[in-house]
Design an enzyme around this catalytic site. Sequence first.
Site, mmCIF file in Angstrom:
data_model
loop_
_atom_site.group_PDB
_atom_site.id
_atom_site.type_symbol
_atom_site.label_atom_id
_atom_site.label_comp_id
_atom_site.label_asym_id
_atom_site.label_seq_id
_atom_site.Cartn_x
_atom_site.Cartn_y
_atom_site.Cartn_z
ATOM 1 N N THR A 66 -1.997 5.099 0.870
ATOM 2 C CA THR A 66 -2.689 3.829 1.106
ATOM 3 C C THR A 66 -1.691 2.739 1.517
ATOM 4 O OG1 THR A 66 -2.587 3.370 -1.264
ATOM 5 C CG2 THR A 66 -4.615 4.337 -0.429
ATOM 6 N N ILE A 100 -10.371 -4.609 -1.197
ATOM 7 C CA ILE A 100 -10.980 -4.973 0.097
ATOM 8 C C ILE A 100 -10.677 -3.913 1.152
ATOM 9 C CG2 ILE A 100 -11.076 -7.446 -0.342
ATOM 10 C CD1 ILE A 100 -8.476 -7.784 1.213
ATOM 11 N N PRO A 147 1.920 6.282 -1.406
ATOM 12 C CA PRO A 147 2.433 6.252 -0.031
ATOM 13 C C PRO A 147 1.341 6.358 1.032
ATOM 14 C CG PRO A 147 3.144 8.254 -1.192
ATOM 15 C CD PRO A 147 2.483 7.377 -2.203
ATOM 16 N N GLU A 173 0.408 -7.768 3.749
ATOM 17 C CA GLU A 173 0.563 -8.760 4.808
ATOM 18 C C GLU A 173 1.833 -8.623 5.633
ATOM 19 O OE1 GLU A 173 -1.521 -12.642 3.333
ATOM 20 O OE2 GLU A 173 -0.967 -11.440 1.613
#
Lengths: 698, 327
Positions: free
Chosen positions: A593, A464, A591, A664
Amino acid sequence: MTRTWQAAPSVGHPMARVEGFDKVTGRARYAGDVALPGLAYGWVVPATIPRGRVLHLDVEAALAMPGVLAVLHQENAPRLTDIGEGTLFLFQGDRVPHWGAPVALVIADTPERAREAAERMRVDYLPEPPDCVFRADHPALYEPRFVNPHNETVTEKGDIDGALAAAAVVVDAEYRTPAQHNNAMEPHSTTAVWADGRLTLRTSTQYAYAWSQSLTRLFGFAPGTVRVLSEHVGGGFGNKGNPPRPDSALAVMAATLVGRPVRVTLTRPQLWPLTGYRTPTAQRLRLGADRDGRLVAVEHLAAVQTSRLVEFTEQVTMYSRPMYAAPHLRTGHQVVALDVPTPRWMRAPGEAPGSFGLESAMDELAEACGVDPVELRLRNDTADDPTTGLPFSSRRLADCLRVGADRFGWAGRDPRPAVGRDGRWWRGTGVAGAHYPARTVPSTAHATALPSGEFVVRVAATDIGTGARTALTQLAADALEVPATVVRVLIGDSDFGPAQGAGGSTGTASWSWPVVTACRDLAHRLASGEAVPPHGLTSTFDSTDAVRARHELARYAWGAHFAEVAVDVTTGEVRVPRLTGVYAVGRVVNPLTARSQLLGGMTMGLSTALLEESIMDGRFGDYVNHNLADYHVATNPDVGELDVAVVDDPDDELNPSGVKGLGEIGIVGVPAAIANAVWHATGVRQRELPITPARAAL
Amino acid sequence: MREFAYARARSVDAAVALVADNPGARYLGGGTNLVDLMKLGVERPDLLVDVTGLPMHEVTEDGDTLHVGALVRNSDLAAHPLVRERYPVLSQAVLAGASGQLRNVATTGGNLVQRTRCGYFTDATKPCNKRMPGSGCPAIEGEHHNLAILGASDHCVATHPSDLAVALAALDARVGVQDLAGPQEIPLADFYRPVGDRPDLELTVRDGALVTGVALPPLPAGARSAYRKVRERASYAFAIGSVAAVLKVDDGRVRDVRIALGAVASHPWRARVAERALVDAPATPPAFEAAAEAELAAARPLRDNAYKVPLIRNLVVAVLSELVGDR
């Protein structure tokens, strides 16, 4: 579990994302982009009352309009199987569950004609008095059987009330967070095509495999009928998650009815009632401590809302279960069902709002005890999960706090509030801890060696925008012991078999297990001389048994956030010149992304702290600021210097790749760090988000 | 979307002739507001008359007066050397608005006649007296945290969203318009109607009149000007309060002052009460504060926008103080 991964040539390198060129040149096709012959378009007719019944739909008038092929509604829609998902149980009766719920779908030969007919359709209602406004003292609040996804509603250890009564220092405060909408850039869109007895959906989903299964059951199709494709997804933040959305069910119904491909795309305003959002929360925190700030009691209670269609209870106070040591610890939830759209997942569901409560209360405790807020958190660190008693697979909160304090320049901070005046600005700094569960979900992958010397890996994963496809390519290359350039990872196809979706920071942790294992198996077979037939040599691995065989441990990623704020004394405008985030997220596959994910999380946390709020008008049951002009998402000038670092976190108790999710944790705790900094700047506690000029004005 | 006709006007007279007697016709300039409203179903024109080919693209000097053509793009207006030199308040206001992409296409004339961003006006499924006269105003009891505190009525509490027009109000600009009766120039202060009981009627000019340009008179010698905008997001957001001010001070006393307030009323709000209170008053923060308080005595805040009263007061004091202290 012994360490099963080794340092290798591809993992750990900042490889640019493999589909990057396709995305920046427009070659990447998203769900709503695919051109198909004979494509028709469905347009939702939304309810314009929050509660009541549909008495009459003027279908004839719509059918007489140019280009209209059909109108789907309660009288001609297929009968569905109740799979316990009310948002998909569309056109099965005359009840209006909330404002904006579909009451019909107009299908026409162009989207403009479908929209015109849908907007002009006359609908007669029998309205009933609605109840749409969430309140912390709503009389209909109750304790649900479980909270999301399947967790205990209440946990209790020790004697909270006794411990609080005896505590030297007590903080007792209420915190509120607003409804928020995810607002991914890519529209929510589904295109449904029947061919040769199978139904193919191109849709913007984070969960291709799970959607194929849910829609098959919903429509009572034979197993294997539905194929879901989601090759590229333009952001999700949870609200392209599971379960499927109404546009997918509507596209299936419409394609079946008119016998040609149908696309249903939602507009920006339509996503407010139809795709989910983060519930508003009201939280009460009671902390008891000794004079040195050592916690004796933590109580965290939260109230949230859900719709009449689904009981969806955000797991707000789960944040407090593993976070800080306390001999007496209670967490609980209540939920109220209102005449509102159904809340859903939004980045760090539970942890994002819950961390605002606990990490703000910890700052108030630091003030009350006269202990530095970083030191206070270090004093309350723990080796075992304070709620379950399980050991942690790794717990590097203290490392994150210490490294963060060092990078940020925390030492020597004047603890007094409202002493940092700089011209028209009050300046202050704040800190918050963070954690996010490190889960791994059973999945299946296939690795194929081709006669050309190339390799194809298939797994029903979704990217995504996280870089998951690239990370899997690197992991597969290392497992195969070949360069990443000869490995192609295919994702976003439910036909690849059961696999976790891109949610809950579980994606790479879950997919990498079967990908790496299948690739190692394939490499072993090739090394032992097995021939590659013309169609390729394939190894498949299903991680179900392996995942279930793991030790029972508390597995988490950890983090710490530091914020510097400036508050305009004239206007109450809050600016955040600096944020530092330090994380322990297992092994970092890529590292580049990974950093982007953490930057994005921190930015969304900043946006949550200062800007994002969906405003309910209870007379309509509608979130009335349903557009990107009125619902403010942070822009570049809102974002100052972002400093991101990871600490070493070898954790052999996770999965063969040693990865924890990091999609998250970047948002968790950032709003509290900023609110705590605003207190430090101004001396005024901010217990309600967002901290707008109206709230921060002195 | 309803189908509509499109025409490119070849002259101002021809454009006015096409639109003046046709309530379903609209002029199309940059389209940054009108096209949005068409997508939302708020505007449903039969005919769009594209005026972008008309000769109204220039900034010209006429004696002491600067004439800005109605089609001068926001970006060009803000960057124009004479605007930046003589009217910093105008350049600052334009650059505080919208985004770079929008400023590149939005026009000066269109900016003046843009519609409110009140969420009930822009949502065709809701009542709104401005969009559907007599249907009611849900904002008064509903979501209004960024709506009017001055000059509103029981029928409408919408605000005018422009930054540019607030600066023009402080500059005593005149608006050039043309209708079937011919061209005329009217003070910006007279261009907007008070809200009253007809919030759907926003302008004093006749329906179908075309804005042709804006005339900027010279500022008093020695006067300084500035614009400050407060918004919830650091960029690309409408004001929750803004102040445009022109100030001339001699010997520590105010000799000339003009103050216009944005995001507080249905049109740029010229703070005449404050201005009168300041004439020959000491140019000090207490005097500025007293003047602002005097202006805001007329404020009638709603449940959720009372924060704007101290916000505007503080902003007036800050902007005027900076104009004094900056010399």
